[in-house]
Enzyme design. Structure first.
Site, short mmCIF file in Angstrom:
data_model
loop_
_atom_site.label_atom_id
_atom_site.label_comp_id
_atom_site.label_asym_id
_atom_site.label_seq_id
_atom_site.Cartn_x
_atom_site.Cartn_y
_atom_site.Cartn_z
N SER A 152 -1.43 12.23 29.12
CA SER A 152 -0.90 13.59 29.08
C SER A 152 -0.89 14.20 30.47
O SER A 152 -1.74 13.88 31.32
CB SER A 152 -1.78 14.45 28.16
OG SER A 152 -1.46 15.82 28.28
N TYR A 165 -9.82 17.51 25.44
CA TYR A 165 -8.66 16.63 25.39
C TYR A 165 -8.37 16.03 26.76
O TYR A 165 -8.14 14.83 26.91
CB TYR A 165 -7.46 17.43 24.88
CG TYR A 165 -6.16 16.67 24.73
CD1 TYR A 165 -6.06 15.60 23.85
CD2 TYR A 165 -5.03 17.04 25.45
CE1 TYR A 165 -4.85 14.92 23.70
CE2 TYR A 165 -3.83 16.38 25.30
CZ TYR A 165 -3.75 15.31 24.43
OH TYR A 165 -2.56 14.64 24.29
#
Length: 258
Positions: A152, A165
């Site tokens: 990401s 995350y």
């Protein structure tokens, strides 16, 4: 001949969003795709139906990554499915796409609200499961195979509400870097593909104001579409990308800026 003809692939978290798009694209390029899902069997079967409607081949494999025994179950069931379809359990492509975002809503959780459960859940799905799938999946992975870890943009930007995350995805990127030289002995490439905001069907994308705000992060002034990422993955797993390994591939539409 399609460039993935006679190849086999396992895509984790492939019942929706980016995972579904990757499964569809790899199947369109000729691969037989194992569509992993955690709990939504109906959505996974819909992915398979979409693949088959387009003339491709796929089958579902259930495993809730991050739970005890899930990795071994996924590998065993994938091997069985491949053998049933091809007579061989050999796997050419592994795409580690399944993810735990670590929060219940788009706003995320401030660092002071990150619990052991949230952090452990992110690491279990986003870092540990891919590592063990690669490590234990070597018995299935064919020489000159491909491994793609979906990370990401959050590892290259700053957003404290997604710290759990981001930490776990940064760990995943280290899996890529440190496994690449090991697997290179067998001609297997390992790369990271990192999207930014992608319209994965979540309710937030139904609100024009929210979409406009998210789109502003990209140089193209739009949010990504699952196919944008799937097309990049299709290149990375092809023979055209045989000289790329251990790399971080920015698939953010210009969101990451130095």
């Amino acid at each position: 001949m399609r460039r993935l003809e006679n190849k086999t692939a396992l895509v984790t978290g492939a019942s929706r969003g980016i995972g579904r798009a990757i499964a569809r694209r790899l199947a369109a390029d000729g691969a037989l795709v194992a569509v992993n899902y955690s709990s939504n069997e109906g959505a996974a079967k819909e992915t398979v139906a979409l693949v088959e409607e387009a003339g491709g081949r796929a089958f579902t494999v259930q495993a809730q990554l991050g739970t005890p025994g899930a990795v071994e179950k996924l590998l065993t069931d994938t091997e069985a499915g491949l053998r049933a379809a091809t007579g061989s359990g050999s796997l050419d492509i592994l795409v580690n796409n399944a993810a735990d975002v670590g929060f219940a809503n788009f706003a995320g959780e401030d660092p002071e609200h990150v619990t052991d459960e949230i952090l452990d859940g992110c690491y279990a799905v986003n870092a540990k499961a891919p590592f063990f799938l690669i490590r234990d999946g070597l018995r299935l992975l064919a020489d000159n195979g491909r491994v793609v870890n979906i990370s990401s943009a959050i590892t290259r930007t700053t957003y404290p509400q997604q710290i759990a995350y981001a930490m776990s995805k940064a760990a995943l990127e280290q899996v890529t870097r440190h496994m690449a030289p090991i697997l290179a002995a067998r001609g297997i490439t390992v790369n990271t593909v990192a999207p930014a905001v992608v319209d994965n069907g979540d309710p937030v994308f139904q609100y024009p104001e929210a979409v406009q705000q998210m789109a502003a992060g990209s140089m193209f002034n739009r949010v990504g579409q699952p196919a944008d990422i799937a097309d990049i993955v299709a290149f990375v797993v092809s023979d055209d990308a045989r000289w790329i390994t251990g790399s971080f591939i920015d698939a953010t539409g210009g969101t990451i800026r130095s």
